[in-house]
Design an enzyme around this catalytic site. Structure first.
Site, PDB file in Angstrom:
ATOM      1  N   ASP A   1       0.850  -1.188   0.000  1.00 51.51           N
ATOM      2  CA  ASP A   1       0.000   0.000   0.000  1.00 51.51           C
ATOM      3  C   ASP A   1       0.890   1.244   0.000  1.00 51.51           C
ATOM      4  O   ASP A   1       1.918   1.292   0.676  1.00 51.51           O
ATOM      5  CB  ASP A   1      -0.918   0.002   1.232  1.00 51.51           C
TER       6      ASP A   1
ATOM      7  N   HIS B   1     -12.086  -0.824  -7.035  1.00 50.16           N
ATOM      8  CA  HIS B   1     -11.641  -2.124  -7.591  1.00 50.16           C
ATOM      9  C   HIS B   1     -11.408  -2.984  -6.352  1.00 50.16           C
ATOM     10  O   HIS B   1     -10.604  -2.604  -5.482  1.00 50.16           O
ATOM     11  CB  HIS B   1     -10.349  -1.924  -8.395  1.00 50.16           C
TER      12      HIS B   1
ATOM     13  N   THR C   1     -12.195   3.826  -1.248  1.00 49.98           N
ATOM     14  CA  THR C   1     -11.848   4.969  -2.112  1.00 49.98           C
ATOM     15  C   THR C   1     -11.461   4.509  -3.517  1.00 49.98           C
ATOM     16  O   THR C   1     -11.601   5.269  -4.466  1.00 49.98           O
ATOM     17  CB  THR C   1     -10.683   5.782  -1.513  1.00 49.98           C
TER      18      THR C   1
ATOM     19  N   HIS D   1     -10.382  -4.901  -3.321  1.00 51.00           N
ATOM     20  CA  HIS D   1      -9.041  -5.124  -2.764  1.00 51.00           C
ATOM     21  C   HIS D   1      -9.151  -5.495  -1.299  1.00 51.00           C
ATOM     22  O   HIS D   1     -10.039  -5.033  -0.587  1.00 51.00           O
ATOM     23  CB  HIS D   1      -8.148  -3.886  -2.923  1.00 51.00           C
TER      24      HIS D   1
HETATM   25  P1  AMP Z   1      -9.716   1.825   0.359  1.00 50.26           P
HETATM   26  O1  AMP Z   1      -9.785   3.125   1.107  1.00 50.26           O
HETATM   27  O2  AMP Z   1     -10.172   0.655   1.152  1.00 50.26           O
HETATM   28  O3  AMP Z   1     -10.376   1.919  -1.003  1.00 50.26           O
HETATM   29  O4  AMP Z   1      -8.178   1.572   0.109  1.00 50.26           O
HETATM   30  C1  AMP Z   1      -7.472   2.066  -0.979  1.00 50.26           C
HETATM   31  C2  AMP Z   1      -6.024   1.905  -0.628  1.00 50.26           C
HETATM   32  O5  AMP Z   1      -5.288   1.989  -1.822  1.00 50.26           O
HETATM   33  C3  AMP Z   1      -5.493   2.984   0.307  1.00 50.26           C
HETATM   34  O6  AMP Z   1      -4.955   2.363   1.478  1.00 50.26           O
HETATM   35  C4  AMP Z   1      -4.419   3.682  -0.523  1.00 50.26           C
HETATM   36  O7  AMP Z   1      -3.309   4.043   0.247  1.00 50.26           O
HETATM   37  C5  AMP Z   1      -4.071   2.612  -1.535  1.00 50.26           C
HETATM   38  N1  AMP Z   1      -3.564   3.092  -2.812  1.00 50.26           N
HETATM   39  C6  AMP Z   1      -4.111   4.021  -3.630  1.00 50.26           C
HETATM   40  N2  AMP Z   1      -3.366   4.162  -4.740  1.00 50.26           N
HETATM   41  C7  AMP Z   1      -2.341   3.282  -4.632  1.00 50.26           C
HETATM   42  C8  AMP Z   1      -1.228   2.929  -5.462  1.00 50.26           C
HETATM   43  N3  AMP Z   1      -1.030   3.529  -6.638  1.00 50.26           N
HETATM   44  N4  AMP Z   1      -0.366   2.000  -5.029  1.00 50.26           N
HETATM   45  C9  AMP Z   1      -0.562   1.387  -3.836  1.00 50.26           C
HETATM   46  N5  AMP Z   1      -1.585   1.657  -3.011  1.00 50.26           N
HETATM   47  C10 AMP Z   1      -2.460   2.595  -3.404  1.00 50.26           C
HETATM   48 ZN    ZN Z   2     -10.103  -2.051 -11.871  1.00 48.64          ZN
END
Ligand code: AMP
Ligand code: ZN
Length: 153
Positions: free
Chosen positions: A70, A137, A134, A139
């Site tokens: 992350d 996709h 946020t 995860h």
């Molecule tokens: P969520 O808030 O559950 O949607 O988590 C999204 C996560 O993606 C957050 O913890 C961000 O720090 C992480 N994130 C967003 N963009 C990237 C990226 N390019 N590479 C790695 N992590 C990312």
């Molecule tokens: Zn996607």
């Protein structure tokens, strides 16, 4: 002169047919996307990470999934496990696409030593904006490396 114009007509006819074919094909694709409620994966940051059009700190990948670090870690170890195929959230899981979930969890367990999470980790999946999702996709956050608080908030 007459023969040439016959040729011209023929090529014009073929040209129009090809243009119509592609126009109809495009309209059908747009319709399919609309009906299935599938977003444009071209704009999805995790799709871009999965197809390597943007870099990530990748730890593991196979044909179905990827695990990477992350960008803003909330714990000493904070990884993200994603399906490579675009699925917006856990709310989009069906009998047809759920096999990737068991694959992701089996891999996390199999790789626990390599990922340095051993038997002490938490999996978090935010589903929907109110839960804090946020990136639209699917995860799974993998958090480890410190004593985690409960409830998470
Ligand atoms: P969520 O808030 O559950 O949607 O988590 C999204 C996560 O993606 C957050 O913890 C961000 O720090 C992480 N994130 C967003 N963009 C990237 C990226 N390019 N590479 C790695 N992590 C990312
Ligand atoms: Zn996607």
């Amino acid at each position: 002169m007459k023969a040439k114009s016959k040729f011209d007509k023929f090529y014009k006819y073929v040209y129009i047919k090809i243009v119509c074919y592609y126009a109809i094909d495009m309209l059908l694709r747009i319709k399919k996307f609309k009906y299935k409620g599938e977003p444009n994966t071209m704009d999805c940051i995790f799709c871009k990470i999965a197809n390597k059009s943007i870099p990530s700190n990748l730890l593991y990948e196979d044909e179905k999934m990827a695990i990477f670090k992350d960008l803003n870690p909330e714990a000493p170890i904070h990884l993200l496990a994603i399906p490579k195929k675009h699925i917006s959230s856990l709310a989009e899981i069906t009998e047809e696409n759920s096999d990737v979930i068991s694959h992701i969890f089996a891999k996390i367990s199999e790789l626990k030593s390599f990922l340095e999470i051993e038997n002490d980790f938490r999996i978090v999946c935010n589903c929907g904006e109110n839960s804090g999702q946020t990136v639209m996709h699917l995860h799974f956050h993998i958090l480890s490396g410190r004593k985690l608080k409960w409830p998470p908030g």
